[in-house]
Scaffold this motif. Structure first.
Motif, PDB file in Angstrom:
ATOM      1  N   GLN A 146       0.843  -1.202   0.000  1.00 29.13           N
ATOM      2  CA  GLN A 146       0.000   0.000   0.000  1.00 29.13           C
ATOM      3  C   GLN A 146       0.879   1.252   0.000  1.00 29.13           C
ATOM      4  O   GLN A 146       0.579   2.237  -0.685  1.00 29.13           O
ATOM      5  CB  GLN A 146      -0.946   0.020   1.210  1.00 29.13           C
ATOM      6  N   TYR A 147       1.958   1.215   0.767  1.00 26.14           N
ATOM      7  CA  TYR A 147       2.892   2.341   0.766  1.00 26.14           C
ATOM      8  C   TYR A 147       3.515   2.531  -0.620  1.00 26.14           C
ATOM      9  O   TYR A 147       3.595   3.655  -1.136  1.00 26.14           O
ATOM     10  CB  TYR A 147       4.002   2.116   1.798  1.00 26.14           C
ATOM     11  N   SER A 185      -6.415  -0.684   3.382  1.00 20.42           N
ATOM     12  CA  SER A 185      -6.026  -0.215   2.055  1.00 20.42           C
ATOM     13  C   SER A 185      -6.710   1.102   1.714  1.00 20.42           C
ATOM     14  O   SER A 185      -6.081   2.028   1.190  1.00 20.42           O
ATOM     15  CB  SER A 185      -6.363  -1.272   1.002  1.00 20.42           C
ATOM     16  N   SER A 186      -7.997   1.203   2.029  1.00 20.19           N
ATOM     17  CA  SER A 186      -8.734   2.442   1.755  1.00 20.19           C
ATOM     18  C   SER A 186      -8.127   3.620   2.496  1.00 20.19           C
ATOM     19  O   SER A 186      -8.142   4.753   2.005  1.00 20.19           O
ATOM     20  CB  SER A 186     -10.202   2.277   2.165  1.00 20.19           C
ATOM     21  N   ALA A 187      -7.593   3.351   3.673  1.00 20.72           N
ATOM     22  CA  ALA A 187      -7.027   4.422   4.490  1.00 20.72           C
ATOM     23  C   ALA A 187      -5.855   5.107   3.797  1.00 20.72           C
ATOM     24  O   ALA A 187      -5.584   6.289   4.057  1.00 20.72           O
ATOM     25  CB  ALA A 187      -6.579   3.869   5.846  1.00 20.72           C
ATOM     26  N   PHE A 188      -5.175   4.404   2.919  1.00 18.97           N
ATOM     27  CA  PHE A 188      -4.037   5.021   2.235  1.00 18.97           C
ATOM     28  C   PHE A 188      -4.504   6.060   1.221  1.00 18.97           C
ATOM     29  O   PHE A 188      -3.898   7.127   1.088  1.00 18.97           O
ATOM     30  CB  PHE A 188      -3.163   3.950   1.580  1.00 18.97           C
ATOM     31  N   PHE A 189      -5.581   5.776   0.500  1.00 14.46           N
ATOM     32  CA  PHE A 189      -6.130   6.784  -0.413  1.00 14.46           C
ATOM     33  C   PHE A 189      -6.672   7.970   0.368  1.00 14.46           C
ATOM     34  O   PHE A 189      -6.532   9.125  -0.041  1.00 14.46           O
ATOM     35  CB  PHE A 189      -7.233   6.181  -1.281  1.00 14.46           C
ATOM     36  N   LEU A 190      -7.297   7.702   1.507  1.00 11.91           N
ATOM     37  CA  LEU A 190      -7.914   8.755   2.312  1.00 11.91           C
ATOM     38  C   LEU A 190      -6.908   9.507   3.176  1.00 11.91           C
ATOM     39  O   LEU A 190      -7.250  10.540   3.756  1.00 11.91           O
ATOM     40  CB  LEU A 190      -8.993   8.147   3.214  1.00 11.91           C
ATOM     41  N   SER A 191      -5.688   9.017   3.261  1.00 15.92           N
ATOM     42  CA  SER A 191      -4.686   9.613   4.144  1.00 15.92           C
ATOM     43  C   SER A 191      -4.359  11.045   3.739  1.00 15.92           C
ATOM     44  O   SER A 191      -4.479  11.434   2.572  1.00 15.92           O
ATOM     45  CB  SER A 191      -3.403   8.779   4.125  1.00 15.92           C
ATOM     46  N   ILE A 394      -8.751  -5.673  -4.576  1.00 13.22           N
ATOM     47  CA  ILE A 394      -7.668  -6.337  -3.840  1.00 13.22           C
ATOM     48  C   ILE A 394      -7.848  -7.852  -3.777  1.00 13.22           C
ATOM     49  O   ILE A 394      -6.904  -8.571  -3.443  1.00 13.22           O
ATOM     50  CB  ILE A 394      -7.496  -5.766  -2.415  1.00 13.22           C
ATOM     51  N   SER A 395      -9.043  -8.337  -4.099  1.00 19.24           N
ATOM     52  CA  SER A 395      -9.251  -9.790  -4.129  1.00 19.24           C
ATOM     53  C   SER A 395      -9.241 -10.335  -5.555  1.00 19.24           C
ATOM     54  O   SER A 395      -9.370 -11.545  -5.756  1.00 19.24           O
ATOM     55  CB  SER A 395     -10.573 -10.159  -3.449  1.00 19.24           C
TER      56      SER A 395
END
Length: 405
Positions: A146-147, A185-191, A394-395
């Motif tokens: 994700q990073y 994973s969603s948190a990375f876009f929303l970060s 992701i799946s």
């Protein structure tokens, strides 16, 4: 002291590099010699010769989807600087594929000439004796990706531990694991980091308009409007705006602000922007067309658009490059654009991030998949969780097979 008449030359530090698959990255050094008293720049790119091949193919050719992360950057040297290092992230997949290689190349030098070597071969030494379990199931591996895929950097230790523990807390509860992987994973876009870098870049491109695409369905022809940037363009700009930024580290706001200012200055001087917005435009025309492309059907004055025109301070034309850059940023950071562009950017990043390709690239041949997910987001009023979009990407076999069988 270097004689002022000497030509500046930029080249790679070596013609070949070797990295073990488990080493996570290989550093490529770009050296400058001769007259280094002035600024210079050069384009750096990885060359993906693997093309459409599946990730389990054993032919000695490394893939930017499976074996390393493609790297595209405009490398800038300040006066007096003689070396820059570009890290290329290596993906430790579980395929037994033998030794593989790819190429890096320098082009488009400004303020210097390109010397030899201008190209280099990077060889990845495999660490798998046989195909193993897919590492994307491992929480730490998943978080690292994700990073790499969204923030374009290696994880900091604290962040890696925090997000990995979010998944590990589920234990063996498969329902919890599935939901937590989606939320992480969603948190990375929303970060804050992605919103201030990747999403900022995506919004800058809105002033260049949208692309229209048509394809046939059983019900007839369907059209869809998409952002204009291609993935490689986005990655160059992501690298430029995000250089040295790790949200939470001391001074990150200053680094980001300086990067954004430099990026806006660069963007408005690109031929693509200049041809659409010639400097002979009046400030009124400049403001009008920025909003026509970025926020069509909106009267600029009703959403603070007059700030764009004010950047030129009463000038008759828009030849002031700094003012053009400030005006573009006014539009890119307009709250209404931030709100309206969100779903388009979120959908585009599913392809750029997870699949490392454009929506119409192989195995797709048109925008039918993009259109499907666009309609799903409309159906659920932009709620990507109810639309199960992140979960689906992701799946998907295409995503999972980047890393192992």
């Amino acid at each position: 002291m270097t004689p002022t008449g000497t030509v500046s030359t930029t080249q790679l530090s070596a013609a070949s590099y070797t990295v073990a698959e488990g080493d996570k990255h290989v550093d490529i050094t770009i050296a400058r010699s001769g007259n280094t008293s002035t600024a210079a720049s050069v384009s750096f790119a990885t060359i993906d010769a693997a093309g459409k091949q599946n990730c389990d193919v054993m032919n000695g050719v490394a893939s930017s989807r499976c074996d390393y992360e493609g790297r595209f950057a405009t490398v800038k040297f300040a006066p007096g600087e003689t070396a820059k290092t570009i890290p290329i992230f290596i993906i430790d997949d579980s395929y037994a594929e033998g030794q593989e290689s790819f190429t890096v190349k320098l082009t488009n030098a400004v303020g210097s000439t390109i010397g030899a070597p201008a190209e280099a071969t990077v060889t990845i030494i495999d660490n798998d004796l046989g195909n193993g379990p897919n590492p994307i199931n491992d929480p730490a591996f998943f978080v690292r990706m994700q990073y790499l895929d969204f923030l374009n950097r290696e994880p900091d230790a604290a962040g890696l531990e925090f997000w990995t523990n979010q998944i590990l807390a589920c234990g063996s509860d498969q329902t919890c694991l599935e939901q937590r992987r989606v939320s992480v994973s969603s948190a990375f876009f929303l970060s804050v980091e992605f919103q201030q870098i990747g999403y900022f870049v995506e919004r800058a491109y809105t002033v260049l308009g949208s692309s229209s695409h048509y394809f046939q369905t059983p019900s007839g022809e369907v059209g869809v409007s998409t952002p204009v940037e291609r993935m490689n363009e986005f990655l160059v700009d992501l690298n430029q705006v995000g250089a040295g930024v790790v949200v939470g580290q001391e001074g990150w706001e200053t680094v980001l602000e300086n990067n954004k200012r430099a990026y806006m200055l660069d963007f408005v001087q690109r031929p693509r922007f200049s041809s659409l917005y010639p400097t002979t435009m009046t400030p009124q025309e400049f403001e009008k067309w920025l909003f026509v492309y970025a926020l069509p059907y909106i009267v600029p004055s009703t959403i603070g658009g007059d700030a764009v025109m004010a950047e030129f301070g009463g000038a008759k034309d828009t030849s002031d490059i700094a003012a053009r850059a400030r005006a573009l940023r006014d539009v890119a950071e307009n709250p209404l654009l931030v709100q309206r562009e969100f779903n388009r950017a979120l959908l585009l990043m599913q392809y750029f991030g997870y699949l490392r390709r454009h929506p119409d690239d192989y195995p797709d041949s048109n925008y039918a998949g993009y259109y499907f997910w666009q309609q799903k987001l409309f159906q659920f009023n932009g709620d990507y969780q109810k639309a199960e979009m992140v979960k689906a990407f992701i799946s998907s076999a295409e995503y999972r097979q980047r890393f192992g069988p």
